[in-house]
Scaffold this motif. Structure first.
Motif, PDB file in Angstrom:
ATOM      1  N   ALA A  34       0.831  -1.203   0.000  1.00  0.00           N
ATOM      2  CA  ALA A  34       0.000   0.000   0.000  1.00  0.00           C
ATOM      3  C   ALA A  34       0.867   1.255   0.000  1.00  0.00           C
ATOM      4  O   ALA A  34       0.566   2.232  -0.698  1.00  0.00           O
ATOM      5  N   GLN A  35       1.952   1.237   0.768  1.00  0.00           N
ATOM      6  CA  GLN A  35       2.843   2.399   0.833  1.00  0.00           C
ATOM      7  C   GLN A  35       3.540   2.631  -0.503  1.00  0.00           C
ATOM      8  O   GLN A  35       3.670   3.771  -0.948  1.00  0.00           O
ATOM      9  N   GLN A  36       3.967   1.559  -1.162  1.00  0.00           N
ATOM     10  CA  GLN A  36       4.615   1.705  -2.458  1.00  0.00           C
ATOM     11  C   GLN A  36       3.638   2.255  -3.493  1.00  0.00           C
ATOM     12  O   GLN A  36       3.997   3.091  -4.320  1.00  0.00           O
ATOM     13  N   SER A  37       2.407   1.798  -3.438  1.00  0.00           N
ATOM     14  CA  SER A  37       1.392   2.274  -4.368  1.00  0.00           C
ATOM     15  C   SER A  37       1.093   3.755  -4.137  1.00  0.00           C
ATOM     16  O   SER A  37       0.967   4.528  -5.092  1.00  0.00           O
ATOM     17  N   LYS A  38       0.995   4.161  -2.870  1.00  0.00           N
ATOM     18  CA  LYS A  38       0.742   5.566  -2.543  1.00  0.00           C
ATOM     19  C   LYS A  38       1.893   6.439  -3.008  1.00  0.00           C
ATOM     20  O   LYS A  38       1.695   7.513  -3.580  1.00  0.00           O
ATOM     21  N   PHE A  39       3.127   5.979  -2.802  1.00  0.00           N
ATOM     22  CA  PHE A  39       4.293   6.744  -3.228  1.00  0.00           C
ATOM     23  C   PHE A  39       4.307   6.907  -4.747  1.00  0.00           C
ATOM     24  O   PHE A  39       4.571   7.994  -5.250  1.00  0.00           O
ATOM     25  N   ALA A  40       3.990   5.839  -5.469  1.00  0.00           N
ATOM     26  CA  ALA A  40       3.977   5.906  -6.924  1.00  0.00           C
ATOM     27  C   ALA A  40       2.918   6.891  -7.411  1.00  0.00           C
ATOM     28  O   ALA A  40       3.157   7.662  -8.348  1.00  0.00           O
ATOM     29  N   THR A  41       1.748   6.892  -6.781  1.00  0.00           N
ATOM     30  CA  THR A  41       0.690   7.818  -7.158  1.00  0.00           C
ATOM     31  C   THR A  41       1.109   9.256  -6.904  1.00  0.00           C
ATOM     32  O   THR A  41       0.926  10.128  -7.764  1.00  0.00           O
ATOM     33  N   CYS A  42       1.676   9.524  -5.736  1.00  0.00           N
ATOM     34  CA  CYS A  42       2.116  10.883  -5.404  1.00  0.00           C
ATOM     35  C   CYS A  42       3.235  11.328  -6.342  1.00  0.00           C
ATOM     36  O   CYS A  42       3.258  12.476  -6.790  1.00  0.00           O
ATOM     37  N   ALA A  43       4.156  10.443  -6.640  1.00  0.00           N
ATOM     38  CA  ALA A  43       5.264  10.787  -7.532  1.00  0.00           C
ATOM     39  C   ALA A  43       4.759  11.114  -8.924  1.00  0.00           C
ATOM     40  O   ALA A  43       5.263  12.035  -9.575  1.00  0.00           O
ATOM     41  N   HIS A  44       3.740  10.400  -9.377  1.00  0.00           N
ATOM     42  CA  HIS A  44       3.170  10.675 -10.701  1.00  0.00           C
ATOM     43  C   HIS A  44       2.492  12.049 -10.712  1.00  0.00           C
ATOM     44  O   HIS A  44       2.612  12.792 -11.681  1.00  0.00           O
ATOM     45  N   LYS A  45       1.799  12.373  -9.633  1.00  0.00           N
ATOM     46  CA  LYS A  45       1.118  13.671  -9.553  1.00  0.00           C
ATOM     47  C   LYS A  45       2.102  14.833  -9.490  1.00  0.00           C
ATOM     48  O   LYS A  45       1.785  15.934  -9.904  1.00  0.00           O
ATOM     49  N   SER A  46       3.286  14.600  -8.941  1.00  0.00           N
ATOM     50  CA  SER A  46       4.248  15.688  -8.757  1.00  0.00           C
ATOM     51  C   SER A  46       5.216  15.815  -9.926  1.00  0.00           C
ATOM     52  O   SER A  46       6.231  16.502  -9.813  1.00  0.00           O
ATOM     53  N   LYS A  47       4.902  15.183 -11.026  1.00  0.00           N
ATOM     54  CA  LYS A  47       5.799  15.193 -12.183  1.00  0.00           C
ATOM     55  C   LYS A  47       6.061  16.631 -12.631  1.00  0.00           C
ATOM     56  O   LYS A  47       5.149  17.426 -12.785  1.00  0.00           O
ATOM     57  N   GLY A  48       7.326  16.960 -12.813  1.00  0.00           N
ATOM     58  CA  GLY A  48       7.722  18.291 -13.262  1.00  0.00           C
ATOM     59  C   GLY A  48       8.111  19.230 -12.129  1.00  0.00           C
ATOM     60  O   GLY A  48       8.673  20.284 -12.369  1.00  0.00           O
ATOM     61  N   MET A  49       7.803  18.852 -10.907  1.00  0.00           N
ATOM     62  CA  MET A  49       8.166  19.695  -9.765  1.00  0.00           C
ATOM     63  C   MET A  49       9.608  19.398  -9.380  1.00  0.00           C
ATOM     64  O   MET A  49      10.107  18.295  -9.593  1.00  0.00           O
ATOM     65  N   LYS A  50      10.266  20.386  -8.799  1.00  0.00           N
ATOM     66  CA  LYS A  50      11.653  20.203  -8.381  1.00  0.00           C
ATOM     67  C   LYS A  50      11.875  20.846  -7.019  1.00  0.00           C
ATOM     68  O   LYS A  50      11.125  21.716  -6.602  1.00  0.00           O
ATOM     69  N   GLY A  51      12.921  20.414  -6.382  1.00  0.00           N
ATOM     70  CA  GLY A  51      13.404  21.052  -5.166  1.00  0.00           C
ATOM     71  C   GLY A  51      12.430  21.013  -4.006  1.00  0.00           C
ATOM     72  O   GLY A  51      11.784  20.012  -3.733  1.00  0.00           O
ATOM     73  N   ALA A  52      12.355  22.157  -3.316  1.00  0.00           N
ATOM     74  CA  ALA A  52      11.553  22.258  -2.101  1.00  0.00           C
ATOM     75  C   ALA A  52      10.064  22.058  -2.378  1.00  0.00           C
ATOM     76  O   ALA A  52       9.353  21.463  -1.559  1.00  0.00           O
ATOM     77  N   ALA A  53       9.602  22.525  -3.526  1.00  0.00           N
ATOM     78  CA  ALA A  53       8.185  22.361  -3.860  1.00  0.00           C
ATOM     79  C   ALA A  53       7.842  20.874  -4.007  1.00  0.00           C
ATOM     80  O   ALA A  53       6.801  20.413  -3.520  1.00  0.00           O
ATOM     81  N   HIS A  54       8.731  20.116  -4.649  1.00  0.00           N
ATOM     82  CA  HIS A  54       8.506  18.674  -4.811  1.00  0.00           C
ATOM     83  C   HIS A  54       8.536  17.983  -3.460  1.00  0.00           C
ATOM     84  O   HIS A  54       7.684  17.151  -3.150  1.00  0.00           O
ATOM     85  N   LYS A  55       9.487  18.347  -2.643  1.00  0.00           N
ATOM     86  CA  LYS A  55       9.625  17.721  -1.325  1.00  0.00           C
ATOM     87  C   LYS A  55       8.389  17.980  -0.469  1.00  0.00           C
ATOM     88  O   LYS A  55       7.856  17.076   0.166  1.00  0.00           O
TER      89      LYS A  55
END
Length: 86
Positions: A34-55
């Motif tokens: 479940a944690q891996q799936s949540k991380f993958a979803t969040c990472a997909h949504k944050s595509k294109g973000m960098k630095g502090a905003a991504h974090k």
């Protein structure tokens, strides 16, 4: 003699079939936790973000703080409405 050859032939055929399946790369499906799936979803949504905003987005998304989509950072391209035209 036939009693030995037939079972040996069957065993060799079974081993050859198993080896062919292994060599073809058929592996059992691996499911994400479940944690891996949540991380993958969040990472997909944050595509294109960098630095502090991504974090910050990833932190909030993984905590479930209701960030459906990341806010696009404001860009300053020098075409603002300062001064007015003459």
């Amino acid at each position: 003699m036939k009693k030995i050859i037939v079972p040996a032939f069957i065993a060799i055929a079974a081993l050859a079939s198993a080896h062919a399946a292994f060599a073809a790369g058929t592996k059992p499906a691996r499911h994400m936790s479940a944690q891996q799936s949540k991380f993958a979803t969040c990472a997909h949504k944050s595509k294109g973000m960098k630095g502090a905003a991504h974090k910050k987005f990833m932190h909030d998304c993984l905590k479930g703080k209701g960030t459906d989509t990341p806010a696009k950072p404001a860009t300053n391209d020098g075409k603002g409405s300062k001064g007015g035209s003459k």
